[in-house]
Design a protein around this motif. Sequence first.
Motif: not given
Length: 910
Positions: A132-156
Motif C-alpha cells: 500500500x505504501x508503494x501505491x501511496x508514494x507513487x500516487x500521492x507523495x511522489x512529485x508528478x513527472x513534469x517540470x516543476x510540478x508544484x506550479x501546475x494546477x487544474x482550473x475549474x
Amino acid sequence: MAGDAGRSNGGIADGVEGGAMRKLRAFLLRLAGVWRKDEGDFAAEFESHLTMEIEDGVRGGLSEQEARRQALIRHGGYAQTQQAWREQRGLPWLEILLRDLSRGARTLWRAPGFALAAVAIVALGIGANVALFTLVRAVLLRPLPFAQPSRLVAVYGMDAPGEEASGNLVAPGDYYDWRKTAAFEGMAIWRVSGFNMAGAAGELPEFVEAGSGSAELLPVLGVRPVLGRWFSTQEDTSGGPLVTVLSWNLFERRFHGNPAVLGTTMRLNMQAYTIVGVLPREFAYPDGEIALWVPFHADTAAKLIDNHYAHLAHVIGRLMPGVTAQAADAELTAIQRQIVAQFGAAGSVRKLVETRPMQSDMARDVRQPLLVLQAAVGCLLLIGCLNLANLMVARGAGRRREIAVRTALGSSRLRLCIEQVAESLVLCATGGAAGMALAMLAVRWLVRHWNGLPQTESVHVDGVVLLFAMGLVMLTGVLSGLVPALAATGGGLRSSSRGMTEALKDNARTMSAGAGRTRLLRSLLAAEVGLTVVLLVCAGLLFTSFLRLKGEEIGCATDNVLTMRFFLRGHAYRQPAQIAALDTALLEKVRALRGVEAAGLTNVVPGDGYYSDRSVWLRGEDENRASPHDQPLFRTADPGYFAAMGIPLLRGRTFAENERLDNHHVVVVSRLFAREFFGAKDAVGQVIRTQLGWDVETFEVVGVVGDTPWELGAQERPMIWFPIFSGAPASSDAVLVIRSSGDVEQLALPVQKIVASLDADLPVTRILTMNQVLGLATADSQRNATLLGAFAGLSLLLAAVGLYGVLSYVVAQRRGEIGIRMALGARREEVLRLMLGSGLRPALWGLGCGIVVSLGATQALRATLYATKPLDAGVYAGTVAVLLAAAIAACLVPAWRAAKTDPMAALRAE
C-alpha cells in the motif's frame, strides 16, 4: 599576504581532507578486522615482547620467575592485552550485535513451529504495508513527472465555492478568455476523445481512446516528445493540417518502435493524419489509456471554440513564479464575472473559477480509498506486533530460570534485553524478506485490477520503499521484542535480586510468570482485539454498502443482455441519413439472428455513465434565460430499445418507425422527469423546448418510462430520450443492445461479422453483458470491501490465535491451582467456566474499547458508503457476534483441557 592566507587556507583544507581520509581508512580496516579471525601474529608478537622484558629483568638481577611476573604486570596479562588488541583492530559493538543475531537465529532454529508462525505474521503485516505504501508514494507523495510540478494546477469553473471538481468541465470560450490573465506562465486545454483507427497490413480496425490538446499542453507540462515534435500553433487551428502524436505504447504495439513512422500517415475516422511525434514511455497523462493525441481544434467543432455553455474540456495551467493559487483564483474569477455579465443570462455559464493542485486533482478519486487501506494495513501490522509480543512473552516464561542464572553470573539486565530484541529482529528480518516478495506480487495485482489508478507507470519498488520496509522491520522488531524482553527480565533495566532469587528456586515444572506477566499478556490481547474490532466494523460497513449497491433496483433487464459500442465517424457518416441507414440495416440483420428476442440502439445504457445533459424550458419560459429546472440527462433510442432493455412504459407510447430525421420532434421522458417538470399534470402531450444541435427546438412528450440510474449509487437524475434516427448530435455514438433467450455471449461474434459486412473499417468495442457493465460500475466498491475484509479476517485470525495462546499459557501456569481446586471438590463445569471467563475477560475489554474507537473511525468512510450509515446497528451487532464466536472458539480448547486435568497428576507435578 593574500597569497599566504590562500596557502594557509589550502593547507588547512588539505589537512582536514587528509584527516577524514585517515579516519575512513581506519574505519575500513577495523570493519575488515571484524571478519579477520587469525590471531597468530598477536600471539607471536606478544611472546616476543614478553621474552625481551624477561631478559632485561634477569640482567637486572631478578630471578626468571620474578622477571616474568613483573613483565606480565607491565603488559597487563595475555587475555587483557589480547582483548584491547581486538577492540583496536575491530568494531566491538558490531561483533556483539552479530553474535547476538547469530545466537537468536540458533535459538529460533530449535523452535521451528514458533519461528514459522512468527515469520508468517510479520510477512503478512509488512507485505501489506509495503504494497500500500508503494501505491501511496507513487500516487500521492511522489512529485508528478513534469517540470516543476508544484506550479501546475487544474482550473475549474464552479457555480459555488468548494464544489466537487468531478463533472465541472470547462467551456472552451471560458478558457480562451482566461488566457488573458498574467498569473499564469502558460495555460492549456484538452479533452478525452476517441477515434476509429483503420487497420493496416491485414490488421483489424480498432477504436482507440485519444486526447485532443492545445499546442500549449506539452510546453505547460514541461515534457518533450522522444521522437519528432508536438503540435504547432498553426496546426492547432480550425481547418489546420491533420497531425497526431503517438503514445509510446501505441508506437511499440502498432508500429513496432520503428522511428521511420515519423512523417507517415494513419487513418483516423477515415481521414489521413500525419504522425509528427512520439511521447516518452513514462508519459501517461491523464492516464495510460490515451493512445494518441490530436490538436484540440481538429477534434472540436468550430462553433464550440468560442462557446461559454458547452462544458466539455479540462484546463491546466502553470503559475508564474511567486504567484499563489489564491491570487490566480482572484484574477480568473474577475475575468469570469465579465463573461457572466455578457453571456450569463442565456445559459449555464459558470459563476467563479477555482484552481486545484494538479497532483491532488489527479488523485482525487483514489485518495480516500488509498488512505483508508493504508490505515487498515497499519492496524494489521500493529495487531501482528501485539500478537508476536504475546507469543514471545509466553515463550519467555520458559526461559526465566535461564535468565535468572545468567543474571546471577553477572549479566546486566540491559544486555539480556538486547539479546532478546536481537532474536525478535531476526524473526522480523526474515518475515520482512518474505513480506517484500508478497508486496511485489500485491503491487502487480493492484495495478492490474485498480481501474482509474493514476500514474501507474511510476508504481514500482524503489530505494525509498526499501528504506520504508527496513524501517518497518526495525520498528516491528523493537516493538514486538522490547516488551517481552522487559517482562522476562523483571520489568525493568535495573536488576531485581528478589525476582531472580525466586526464579532460581523454581523448578522446571513450577515456573510461573506471576500475576504481572499474565496482566501484560491480557493487556496486549485486549489492545489486539480492540484494533480487530475497528477493522471488522469498517469492513462490515464497506461490504454492506457494496451488497446494497450491487442489489440496487435499476429498473431494466440485466440477464442475457449484451451491449456493443460503436462510433460512426468520418466522411461516410457526415449526414444524418447516412447514420440512420447503417443503424437501420444493422438492426434488421441482428434481429434476424437466431436466438435474438429483441434488439435496440441507444447512446448509453443504464449505469454506464453521465454522457451529457440539456437545458429544458417549459411552455411560456424564456429560453434566453437559464433554465430553472434540473438539467435532464440526454439520451437517444430507437423504437425497439425500451423493449430490448425491459424498461417499462408507464404512460403514452415510445417512438414510432416514421419518427426519424425531419419528422422527429417527439421525446420520451423518465418518471422522475415527469414528476419534477410537470408535477401532478399528465406529462404526455406536454410541450418542452430544448437545445438540439445549435438551435432551441420544440418537442412533444409522447411517453413516460420507468427510471433507470445513470450510475450505480449516484443521485437520480431526470432523463429525456430523443429518436436516434433524428440526426441528433449523439446519434453517431451508439450502443447496440441485444436480449436473447439463451447465452447472449454466443451472439458477439455473429454480430461483429454483421458490422464488418456493413462497414469493414468500423470497429466494435466494449462488448459486455449488462451484468458485466454493472460489475464494472461496482468494481471499486467491491475491491475496497474485499481488501478491507481480507485485512479484517486476518486480524480476527491473529486475535483468535493470540487468545488461544494466552489462555493456554494461563492454563499451564495455573495447573497446580486447578488440581488443588478439583481435589477440594470443584466440578469440571466450574473449572471450564472459570477458564473461559479468564480468557474472555480481555476479549470483552478489547471489544468495548474497539466499539468506542469505531464510532469515530467510521466517520472517515461516510463519503464512500451507499445506503449505509457509519453507525449501522446491524454491522455493529454482526461484529460483536463474530468476535464473541471467535473468542469462545479460541478459548474453548484450552478451557476444556483445563477441565480435563487429573488432580493427582497435577499435585504430583507440584
